[in-house]
Design a protein around this motif. Structure first.
Motif, short mmCIF file in Angstrom:
data_model
loop_
_atom_site.label_atom_id
_atom_site.label_comp_id
_atom_site.label_asym_id
_atom_site.label_seq_id
_atom_site.Cartn_x
_atom_site.Cartn_y
_atom_site.Cartn_z
N ASN A 123 0.83 -1.20 0.00
CA ASN A 123 0.00 0.00 0.00
C ASN A 123 0.87 1.26 0.00
OD1 ASN A 123 -2.60 -1.42 0.36
ND2 ASN A 123 -1.73 -1.98 2.35
N GLY A 124 0.33 2.31 -0.62
CA GLY A 124 1.01 3.60 -0.60
C GLY A 124 2.01 3.83 -1.70
N LYS A 125 2.16 2.87 -2.62
CA LYS A 125 3.17 3.02 -3.68
C LYS A 125 2.93 4.25 -4.54
CE LYS A 125 2.53 -1.01 -5.64
NZ LYS A 125 1.48 -1.56 -4.74
N VAL A 187 12.82 1.65 -2.19
CA VAL A 187 11.95 1.82 -1.04
C VAL A 187 10.99 0.64 -0.96
CG1 VAL A 187 10.19 3.26 0.06
CG2 VAL A 187 12.07 4.35 -1.20
N PHE A 188 10.90 0.05 0.23
CA PHE A 188 9.92 -1.00 0.51
C PHE A 188 9.02 -0.45 1.62
CE2 PHE A 188 9.43 -5.71 1.99
CZ PHE A 188 8.14 -5.72 1.50
N LEU A 189 7.79 -0.10 1.28
CA LEU A 189 6.92 0.62 2.21
C LEU A 189 6.31 -0.27 3.29
CD1 LEU A 189 5.07 2.89 -0.36
CD2 LEU A 189 6.67 3.67 1.40
N ASN A 190 5.78 -1.42 2.90
CA ASN A 190 5.04 -2.27 3.83
C ASN A 190 4.68 -3.57 3.14
OD1 ASN A 190 2.61 -1.62 2.21
ND2 ASN A 190 2.74 0.36 3.22
N TYR A 244 16.08 2.14 8.00
CA TYR A 244 14.73 1.83 8.44
C TYR A 244 13.98 3.12 8.80
CZ TYR A 244 16.00 -3.09 8.52
OH TYR A 244 16.40 -4.35 8.14
N PHE A 245 12.69 3.13 8.50
CA PHE A 245 11.86 4.31 8.77
C PHE A 245 10.61 3.89 9.54
CE2 PHE A 245 9.79 2.53 5.10
CZ PHE A 245 8.44 2.81 5.28
N GLU A 246 9.99 4.86 10.19
CA GLU A 246 8.69 4.65 10.84
C GLU A 246 7.93 5.97 10.83
OE1 GLU A 246 9.25 3.44 14.87
OE2 GLU A 246 10.94 4.80 15.18
N CYS A 263 3.91 7.69 7.42
CA CYS A 263 4.93 6.72 7.01
C CYS A 263 5.38 6.97 5.58
CB CYS A 263 4.39 5.30 7.14
SG CYS A 263 4.31 4.67 8.82
N ASN A 264 4.42 7.21 4.68
CA ASN A 264 4.76 7.46 3.28
C ASN A 264 5.66 8.68 3.14
OD1 ASN A 264 3.11 5.32 2.52
ND2 ASN A 264 1.35 6.61 2.05
#
Length: 429
Positions: A123-125, A187-190, A244-246, A263-264
């Motif tokens: 999601n969010g791509k 980028v790997f969102l989720n 890593y992100f949050e 997050c995006n």
């Protein structure tokens, strides 16, 4: 197209499977490279007269109907359009065929110039891709925006424009069939349940996503979700530096509500900072950013009710994010071609957030059995009936949220058509 590429593959034979947008552009690219091209399309009704005429003029063999082994004879490469399983095509190949099977992204990536920012996830791509492209443009970069979003990479290679950065949305279908594609920043969102009608299981789905980063070098960067750190830590899927992100409150945008958009935005910034974009540049660009339609899109208000079009929410994870984005009571529209996921897992959130459930289209039994007793619920065969019923339950201050959690193919050609119908229904109220 760069002059040195024209005719560079003369004498080779290639097959493109699928005559959708990416397949058509892949066939055009291979033709310009000088290859002898077969373009295959299983469904004859999907082939326009214009495409037939173009293929005839260029000498591209357009072959419709069931794929036959002779269509692949002598091919050195087979390019698969998104959503076409490799296994199905292998069953069609002639004995002894040694052709490589690759995605259109892999094909075009071999000839593209410019640094690549590639974005994947469940999601969010699209939001993160379009946001990243917008911010780079505002910061003065020449940008190509495409991939799984709108314009295939082959179209860029065929054109004359040169970009500093290629910002690409990448699906699991595209990533799975890459053999050398290597972005400078990935980028790997989720990850959540999706495409289980295509992938064998969730592990194959994850492996397909991670294959996007498999060929990156040690001086490149991959941006990963903190929530998956422990899952990914021991997996040697890339040589790239891992960042890593949050979710943070570093950036704000009224048009990008909810924690998932936090997050995006954070993921986008972590990626864009590798290209030299500053926090100030990102904040300034956010002021002029307009998201793509059908993603928590505010359609308007009537009778004190806010109408929100989230037709792109084809997964349950997207529905969860949408429900969490609003503090007002929600009138939820859900239903359609079910793609998998645990409906019961949303029960506590629905009980807390949703005043009434308007179900429509396919998968009625799944939704009713999972959400029975959580809120007033009613099913209609079509979206219009569900909207009208929800209006009988509505109170001033509510949000009527179209967030179906499903594919649209039971009633519509795509999620965009579903969202446009919702807009029309709003206008007609």
């Amino acid at each position: 197209m760069r002059k040195e590429l024209i005719g560079s593959e003369k004498g080779s034979r290639a097959v493109v499977v699928g005559a959708g947008k990416s397949g058509r552009d892949a066939a055009r690219l291979l033709h310009e490279l000088g290859a002898d091209v077969n373009l295959l399309e299983l469904m004859p009704k999907n082939v326009s007269v214009e495409l037939q005429d173009e293929c005839k003029d260029k000498g591209i063999a357009l072959l419709t109907g069931p794929h036959k082994p002779e269509y692949f004879a002598g091919a050195s490469r087979i390019v698969l359009s998104p959503g076409i399983p490799v296994g199905k095509i292998r069953e069609c190949l002639p004995e002894g065929c040694t052709a490589e099977l690759i995605s259109e992204l892999e094909l075009a990536g071999r000839y593209a110039t410019g640094k690549v920012l590639a974005i994947t996830g469940t999601n969010g791509k699209t939001t993160t891709t379009s946001l990243s492209a917008h911010i780079l443009r505002e910061a003065g970069f020449r940008v190509f925006e495409g991939g799984n979003i709108g314009t295939p990479l082959s179209s860029y290679v065929l054109g004359d424009d040169e970009a500093d950065v290629l910002v690409l949305e990448v699906s699991s279908f595209q990533a799975q069939n890459c053999t050398s594609f290597a972005p400078e920043v990935g980028v790997f969102l989720n990850l959540s349940v999706d495409h289980q009608d295509y992938h064998r299981d969730m592990q194959e789905y994850l492996d397909a996503k991670l294959n996007l980063f498999a060929h990156m070098s040690e001086d490149s960067f991959v941006i990963l979700p903190e929530e998956m750190r422990s899952q990914l830590a021991e997996q040697p899927f890339t040589k790239a530096h891992r960042i890593y992100f949050e979710s943070t409150d570093r950036f704000e945008s009224e048009l990008l509500p909810g924690e998932h958009n936090q997050c995006n935005m954070e993921a986008a910034f972590q990626a864009l900072s590798r290209f030299g974009v500053s926090e100030r540049e990102m904040r300034n660009a956010l002021e002029t950013y307009v998201p793509h339609p059908h993603r928590l899109e505010r359609v308007g208000e009537k009778q004190g009710i806010l109408f929100v079009n989230d037709s792109k929410a084809t997964t349950l994870a997207s529905v969860k994010a949408a429900l969490e984005a609003f503090d007002r009571p929600i009138l939820l529209l859900a239903g359609g071609k079910y793609k998998g996921g645990d409906l019961e897992s949303l029960a506590p959130l629905i009980k807390r957030k949703v005043r009434a459930l308007g179900l429509f289209g396919a998968s009625r039994e799944r939704f009713e059995s999972a959400w029975e007793g959580l809120a007033t619920m009613h099913w209609e065969p079509e979206l219009g009936g569900a909207v009208r019923w929800l209006m009988t339950q509505a109170q001033e201050g509510d949000v009527m949220l179209l967030s179906p959690g499903t594919a649209s193919f039971d009633l519509y050609d795509n999620y965009g058509q579903r969202g446009e119908h919702f807009r029309t229904l709003f206008q007609e109220l």
